[in-house]
Scaffold this motif. Sequence first.
Motif, PDB file in Angstrom:
ATOM      1  N   PRO A   1      32.367  30.548  58.600  1.00 12.42           N
ATOM      2  CA  PRO A   1      32.082  31.289  57.553  1.00 12.42           C
ATOM      3  C   PRO A   1      32.725  32.669  57.721  1.00 12.42           C
ATOM      4  N   TYR A   2      33.240  32.834  56.364  1.00 11.42           N
ATOM      5  CA  TYR A   2      34.248  34.302  56.214  1.00 11.42           C
ATOM      6  C   TYR A   2      33.205  35.558  56.758  1.00 11.42           C
ATOM      7  N   THR A   3      31.778  35.378  56.288  1.00  6.25           N
ATOM      8  CA  THR A   3      30.999  36.474  56.817  1.00  6.25           C
ATOM      9  C   THR A   3      30.862  36.815  58.228  1.00  6.25           C
ATOM     10  N   THR A   4      31.030  35.719  59.034  1.00  2.00           N
ATOM     11  CA  THR A   4      30.828  35.859  60.374  1.00  2.00           C
ATOM     12  C   THR A   4      32.040  36.443  60.903  1.00  2.00           C
ATOM     13  N   VAL A   5      33.302  36.083  60.450  1.00  4.02           N
ATOM     14  CA  VAL A   5      34.543  36.617  60.984  1.00  4.02           C
ATOM     15  C   VAL A   5      34.606  37.882  60.590  1.00  4.02           C
ATOM     16  N   GLN A   6      34.008  38.705  59.311  1.00  5.90           N
ATOM     17  CA  GLN A   6      34.068  39.860  59.020  1.00  5.90           C
ATOM     18  C   GLN A   6      33.330  40.737  60.045  1.00  5.90           C
ATOM     19  N   ARG A   7      32.060  40.223  60.164  1.00  6.86           N
ATOM     20  CA  ARG A   7      31.005  41.106  60.793  1.00  6.86           C
ATOM     21  C   ARG A   7      31.155  40.909  62.732  1.00  6.86           C
ATOM     22  N   LYS A   8      31.065  39.499  63.016  1.00  2.00           N
ATOM     23  CA  LYS A   8      30.917  39.072  64.311  1.00  2.00           C
ATOM     24  C   LYS A   8      32.186  39.303  65.020  1.00  2.00           C
ATOM     25  N   ILE A   9      33.209  38.862  64.318  1.00  2.00           N
ATOM     26  CA  ILE A   9      34.691  38.990  65.090  1.00  2.00           C
ATOM     27  C   ILE A   9      35.258  40.071  65.063  1.00  2.00           C
ATOM     28  N   MET A  10      35.574  40.542  63.605  1.00  4.80           N
ATOM     29  CA  MET A  10      36.483  41.567  63.376  1.00  4.80           C
ATOM     30  C   MET A  10      35.837  42.856  63.111  1.00  4.80           C
ATOM     31  N   GLY A  11      34.801  42.829  62.286  1.00  2.00           N
ATOM     32  CA  GLY A  11      34.326  44.275  62.106  1.00  2.00           C
ATOM     33  C   GLY A  11      34.979  44.785  61.272  1.00  2.00           C
ATOM     34  N   ILE A  12      35.107  43.973  59.996  1.00  2.00           N
ATOM     35  CA  ILE A  12      35.738  44.509  58.630  1.00  2.00           C
ATOM     36  C   ILE A  12      35.065  44.138  57.605  1.00  2.00           C
ATOM     37  N   THR A  13      35.504  44.979  56.504  1.00  2.00           N
ATOM     38  CA  THR A  13      34.647  44.541  55.118  1.00  2.00           C
ATOM     39  C   THR A  13      35.670  43.740  54.062  1.00  2.00           C
ATOM     40  N   HIS A  14      36.783  43.856  54.506  1.00  2.00           N
ATOM     41  CA  HIS A  14      37.771  43.282  53.305  1.00  2.00           C
ATOM     42  C   HIS A  14      38.194  41.892  53.774  1.00  2.00           C
ATOM     43  N   VAL A  15      38.849  41.284  52.905  1.00  2.00           N
ATOM     44  CA  VAL A  15      39.406  39.941  53.346  1.00  2.00           C
ATOM     45  C   VAL A  15      40.813  39.814  53.200  1.00  2.00           C
ATOM     46  N   ASP A  16      41.585  39.077  53.912  1.00  2.00           N
ATOM     47  CA  ASP A  16      43.073  38.684  53.734  1.00  2.00           C
ATOM     48  C   ASP A  16      43.564  38.303  52.550  1.00  2.00           C
ATOM     49  N   MET A  17      42.798  37.470  52.039  1.00  2.00           N
ATOM     50  CA  MET A  17      43.407  36.845  50.871  1.00  2.00           C
ATOM     51  C   MET A  17      42.090  35.976  50.231  1.00  2.00           C
ATOM     52  N   ILE A  18      42.500  35.353  48.847  1.00  2.00           N
ATOM     53  CA  ILE A  18      41.520  34.781  48.219  1.00  2.00           C
ATOM     54  C   ILE A  18      42.178  33.683  47.833  1.00  2.00           C
ATOM     55  N   LEU A  19      41.448  32.379  48.129  1.00  2.00           N
ATOM     56  CA  LEU A  19      42.134  31.191  47.463  1.00  2.00           C
ATOM     57  C   LEU A  19      41.221  30.460  46.241  1.00  2.00           C
ATOM     58  N   ALA A  20      41.959  30.230  45.262  1.00  2.00           N
ATOM     59  CA  ALA A  20      41.226  29.801  44.165  1.00  2.00           C
ATOM     60  C   ALA A  20      41.774  28.619  43.613  1.00  2.00           C
ATOM     61  N   SER A  21      41.186  27.784  42.981  1.00  2.00           N
ATOM     62  CA  SER A  21      41.593  26.526  42.446  1.00  2.00           C
ATOM     63  C   SER A  21      41.372  26.637  41.055  1.00  2.00           C
ATOM     64  N   THR A  22      42.403  26.122  40.329  1.00  2.00           N
ATOM     65  CA  THR A  22      42.056  26.066  38.744  1.00  2.00           C
ATOM     66  C   THR A  22      41.601  24.725  38.254  1.00  2.00           C
ATOM     67  N   VAL A  23      41.143  24.814  36.959  1.00  2.00           N
ATOM     68  CA  VAL A  23      40.685  23.504  36.329  1.00  2.00           C
ATOM     69  C   VAL A  23      41.594  22.295  36.346  1.00  2.00           C
ATOM     70  N   THR A  24      42.950  22.673  35.827  1.00  2.00           N
ATOM     71  CA  THR A  24      44.028  21.734  36.077  1.00  2.00           C
ATOM     72  C   THR A  24      45.152  22.273  36.705  1.00  2.00           C
ATOM     73  N   SER A  25      46.266  21.779  36.672  1.00  2.00           N
ATOM     74  CA  SER A  25      47.716  22.258  37.407  1.00  2.00           C
ATOM     75  C   SER A  25      48.050  23.219  36.387  1.00  2.00           C
ATOM     76  N   GLU A  26      47.931  22.690  34.825  1.00  2.00           N
ATOM     77  CA  GLU A  26      48.296  23.468  33.782  1.00  2.00           C
ATOM     78  C   GLU A  26      47.728  24.877  33.761  1.00  2.00           C
ATOM     79  N   ALA A  27      46.654  24.908  34.011  1.00  2.00           N
ATOM     80  CA  ALA A  27      45.796  25.981  33.766  1.00  2.00           C
ATOM     81  C   ALA A  27      46.056  26.984  34.481  1.00  2.00           C
ATOM     82  N   ARG A  28      47.285  26.744  35.637  1.00  2.00           N
ATOM     83  CA  ARG A  28      47.121  27.983  36.562  1.00  2.00           C
ATOM     84  C   ARG A  28      47.774  29.386  35.923  1.00  2.00           C
ATOM     85  N   PHE A  29      48.739  29.254  34.947  1.00  2.00           N
ATOM     86  CA  PHE A  29      49.047  30.375  34.216  1.00  2.00           C
ATOM     87  C   PHE A  29      48.083  31.238  33.603  1.00  2.00           C
ATOM     88  N   GLU A  30      47.059  30.389  32.971  1.00  2.31           N
ATOM     89  CA  GLU A  30      46.198  31.249  32.292  1.00  2.31           C
ATOM     90  C   GLU A  30      45.008  32.022  33.201  1.00  2.31           C
TER      91      GLU A  30
END
Lengths: 402, 240
Positions: free
Chosen positions: A205-234
């Motif tokens: 879990p990302y919360t576990t890495v943030q608090r228990k392993i690294m002690g940070i509050t930011h994240v390195d990246m965000i992954l997102a999936s879109t409704v369809t492949s074509e919707a990615r530009f929107e």
Amino acid sequence: MSILFKIAIRAIIRNKLRSSLTVLGIVIGVGAVIVMVSIGQGAKVIVEKQIESLGTNVLLIFPVSTLHTATRGVEGGVTLTAEDALAIKQECDAVTYVSPGIRATSQAIYGNMNWTTSVLGVGPDYQTIRNWPLSSGQFISPQDVNAMAKVCVLGQTVSANLFGALHPVDKIVRINNMPFKVTGVLSVKGESATGRDQDDTILVPYTTVQRKIMGITHVDMILASTVTSEARFEAIDQITALLRQRHRIRPNEENDFTVISQVEFASKIVETSRTMTILLGSIASVSLIVGGIGIMNIMLVSTTERTREIGIRMAVGAKEKDILLQFLIEATVLSSIGGMIGVVLGVVLSKFVSYFGGWPSLLSPLSIAVAFLFSNMVGIFFGYYPARKASRLNPIEALRHE
Amino acid sequence: MQDIILLDNIYKIYDMGEVQVMALKGVSLTIQQGEFVAIMGASGSGKSTLMNILGCLDRPSRGNYYLEGIDVSRFSKNELAEVRNKKIGFVFQNFNLLSRTTVWENIELPLIYRKRMTKTDTDRVHQILNALGIETFKKHYPNQLSGGQQQRVAIARAIVNNPALLLADEPTGNLDTVTSMDVMNILQNLNQQWNITIILVTHENDIARFARRIIVLKDGEVISDTPSESYHFTPTSKTS
């Protein structure tokens, strides 16, 4: 025409050794083109498969602007937070699933086995975004994230190195000297487009890495999936607008994040592999042209040697066109025999390469057809000059030729 | 009888850069259907040049050449090829057969440069093979034959297209005396019995006497044109 064809065939058979050596040049040329192109195509297939495994509707958001990447590098971006991820999920309707990502490198220990691997902090959506089924157990749940639970999901490589043949689910591994319970094991994903072993990872879990392993509050990246492949530009537009607003970026300021589509990222690699195919193919074509010069050479020798034959044929009424066609057909027949053998050789060789070299080769009918046609054209092109020379001979001089 | 050949003031000039060589200087003559003419002359007399023009292998520089009433002196290369194919048969000193090609294929060579081979053409080849007594060799290659046999094959090839004119350029030059007589007899028979017009180029009197008319060239001009005094004809069974 059919008579001229017969004459040409007879002339080829008359000089078996010479004809076969001439043909050899074309055989090698056509064979090389087919093998090279099929290897290049194979590379393309690998890349395309990997793109598919990444998911064509996946977006990656990094905490740096495209402008700053060049000067500052990727390190040090602290602008993205898990709250950004939640906001994207709630407010961007082109986006369906969102997961933060935090990467750490850590040593995992089970019993007397240890393995250094990458620990990736993710959310429950990660599995869906990456379209990555489990081979056993369960994935990280929203409750695990809320509770900063010390649970983990192992990639196949990690599982194999720590547990061997044992069943890892419900066992305890130590990561960063903290006990983590294994809740599940991922199925095999294979190499990424850049050649990294995607199975060499542990998901927590990302919360576990943030608090228990690294002690940070930011994240390195965000992954997102879109409704369809074509919707990615929107989706890119929506995410950009939302994050600019959340990060309070004024209209004339640069973004402090970058949204990349996996497709665009991977298509660069596809382009590279296409370039490689073209390169390999053109190098192979050179040998085809060399083969063509071989044909021209032999045809020139042949027309000189057969000057008297040409004279005799002219004396009994062969026209320029008849002589021209006879030699042109001869050259073309030689090159197409070479082409046919070359196709067979090319197909066999590329099967051989993929069988023993472990490299997938894709025989495209188009490349075979093009190589074969090209070999015929080489025959016509390089056969034309000697044939024309023969047809322009003066019959009186040709008859006197010894 | 019809004039098969009419040469009207034929000149042939070779441009050798700085100098111009006049190989023929106004040759005029007529040859009629069924004649057997020998053209004689020392080397350099222009007889080869005349032969090439008569055989439509070359064009005159000036003058007109009517073959069967048609002026061929300004014909293009392709038109000349067609004339050679249909109206002229050649017999050469060195036979000029295609090596590694069977007797049959050598003989049918003029026919394959026509539009299409027909049953009539095949019959014609058979007929000629029989007439010249070489049908047993039809699948042989020229290098398996004696000189005399090779020249018979060459003659067969020359007449397979039923030419208006048979040109024989020193046909016995590479043969011994006995075989030479044999070949000349064949030519004589073709002339007498098949009524083929023959022009023979030779420098040997013994050979020229087989012809009925002898034309002598010197320095590109006709210096004498007389009937052969010692013409003799003995029919042989071979070409009957």
